[in-house]
Scaffold this active site. Structure first.
Site: not given
Ligand code: ADP
Length: 486
Positions: A155-156, A180-181, A232-233, A254-255, A288, A389
């Protein structure tokens, strides 16, 4: 607070049409500055993701067979449409994600520039004629698109992240389904509108909003999907890599980051402090590549910490729609709690708060998710902030004495995305930049991104690069053609 009846239901987009979820369900997207409902979006599940993948699969043959120059024209038109919608989408980013308008405008510049740049680069993806060691044979390589690609984004940076994945993918002839998030789906639907207005062939680019686990599992399980590009994470990245292993799908990741920023005794102190303050409080520290651990040489530590603290205390916090505001809210209540827990852990173990250190809950702040711009000094390795982080507006200062010691400390995390160093000593700059275990290093510079620059990390910060020529490689296969010649 918006009432249910005044809340607009936005649509996701696949196969060239705006769509509701197949079972009609939807969810709310909130404005983090006010916690009011900004709008609703479809709650897509497995069937919705499958329908979008089907659309992307159908579009693939004709899209990939267009000439690169034809695809480039399409990408340029998307860029033009985004340019026309730039102010409206920037405002939406601020309303949905929280960053101040000026930052949202910078994000839109990168979004648009990515489409224009990859429109040019689309024409530069081609192979080689290889000198052959065997007479009577010729060897050549073709560059071909990987195929249907899926993007999952956080989302950021909700608009530019779409461009960073979709522009290179489409440039080389891939089609894409993007998720998207859940915090910023409306921004994605607004970007998707630009694709519709640009008259892209149906199915070339698709957006599915909804349940992350259901959509992610469908992307992983579908054999037609050949590539997963995730931002994402690290935790979710690991899960997706495991899932992608079954069908050996191409992945780029990209983690998370945990960027060290080093201020050496020979830096231009005022310039460096200004840069640190800008980087640290950009997007309220929710990036990040934000400086997570700020190492300051003992000889300048007290001056730096005081100057940084007075800058932090002077920052105006509030709704990003107010042009005088320098820092907006965090994305959600849980984010505020997490940042506060990290701050409290450091304070309990002996750190000192030189500025901030608290949730903002009085007056207008009570409606949103605000945290005070914070400067902590006296950080040490036994504190959570040394390893985790922060993702919030907290500058955490560590004191160091020698170059050797600070390089070891900077590298002592499993992450390696960005690092920054400030020194006026050229030899030191080169020495340290070479030894930092990260994908990107800013030397007397915090702005490390551009459409043409490769962005990405090493170690547990990721695999692959986004942006630049390298970003296009992520969507290309190399095919060898060996030809017998009589
Ligand atoms: P943040 O901590 O920055 O929100 P996340 O890794 O949780 O990072 O989320 C990044 C993206 O990954 C978002 O679009 C989220 O919906 C998606 N996401 C989270 N869990 C899953 C999953 N199990 N499978 C696929 N996408 C996911």
């Amino acid at each position: 607070m918006a009432t249910q009846s005044s809340v607009r239901l936005h649509k996701m987009m696949y196969g060239g049409d705006r769509r509701a979820a197949l079972d009609g369900a939807s969810f709310d997207s909130l404005n983090p500055a006010t916690s009011s409902v900004l709008g609703q979006v479809p709650l897509g599940l497995e069937r919705d993701a499958e329908a979008a993948i089907e659309a992307a699969h159908r579009a693939l043959p004709s899209w990939s067979r267009l000439t690169a120059a034809q695809r480039a024209l399409h990408l340029r038109r998307v860029g033009d449409r985004l340019e026309a919608k730039r102010d409206a989408i920037a405002r939406l980013i601020t309303e949905e994600e929280g960053k101040p308008l000026a930052e949202a405008q910078i994000e839109m510049r990168l979004t648009i520039d990515s489409f224009y740049w990859y429109a040019e680069e689309a024409r530069r993806a081609y192979g080689n004629w290889i000198p052959d060691p065997i007479p009577g044979r010729r060897l050549l390589t073709l560059r071909e698109p990987v195929g249907v690609s899926c993007g999952i984004i956080p989302w950021n940076v909700p608009a530019a992240m779409i461009a960073r994945k979709a522009a290179p993918a489409l440039a080389v002839g891939c089609t894409m389904v993007l998720k998207p998030a859940e915090q910023t789906p409306i921004t994605a639907t607004a970007v998707a509108e630009a694709f519709l207005e640009a008259d892209l062939p149906p199915g070339v680019f698709n957006v599915v909003t909804g349940d992350a686990a259901a959509i992610g599992a469908t992307m992983l399980g579908d054999r037609r999907v050949r590539k997963i590009s995730f931002t994402g994470s690290t935790e979710v990245g690991r899960l997706l890599l495991r899932g992608a292993a079954d069908q050996i799908k191409r992945c780029s990741m990209e983690l998370g980051g945990n960027a060290p920023l080093i201020l050496f005794q020979d830096c231009d102190l005022d310039r460096a402090v200004a840069a640190v303050a800008t980087l640290k409080f950009l997007n309220a520290g929710q990036a990040c590549i934000s400086a997570n651990r700020i190492y300051v040489h003992a000889s300048i530590h007290d001056e730096v910490s005081q100057k940084l603290a007075s800058r932090a205390a002077a920052l105006k916090v509030g709704s990003g729609l107010d042009p005088s505001v320098a820092m907006g809210p965090l994305i959600e209540a849980q984010a505020v709690d997490e940042v506060h827990a990290l701050v409290n852990d450091a304070l309990a173990k002996g750190a000192a708060a030189l500025a901030g250190g608290s949730k903002l809950v009085e007056g207008d702040y009570a409606r949103g998710f605000f945290y005070s711009p914070t400067v902590l000094s006296g950080l040490s390795v036994n504190m959570r902030m040394a390893h985790e982080e922060i993702f919030g507006p907290v500058a955490s200062l560590f004191r160091f004495d020698t170059e050797e010691e600070v390089i070891a400390a900077a590298n002592d995390v499993p992450y390696g995305l960005a690092a920054y160093l400030f020194t006026e000593n050229l030899s030191r700059a080169i020495r340290v930049a070479e030894r930092l275990e990260t994908g990107m290093v800013g030397v007397n510079e915090i702005r490390i991104g551009a459409a043409e620059a490769p962005f990405g990390g090493v170690k547990q910060s990721g695999i692959g690069r986004e942006g630049g020529r390298e970003g296009m490689e992520e969507y290309l296969e190399t095919k060898l053609v060996a030809i017998g010649v009589k």
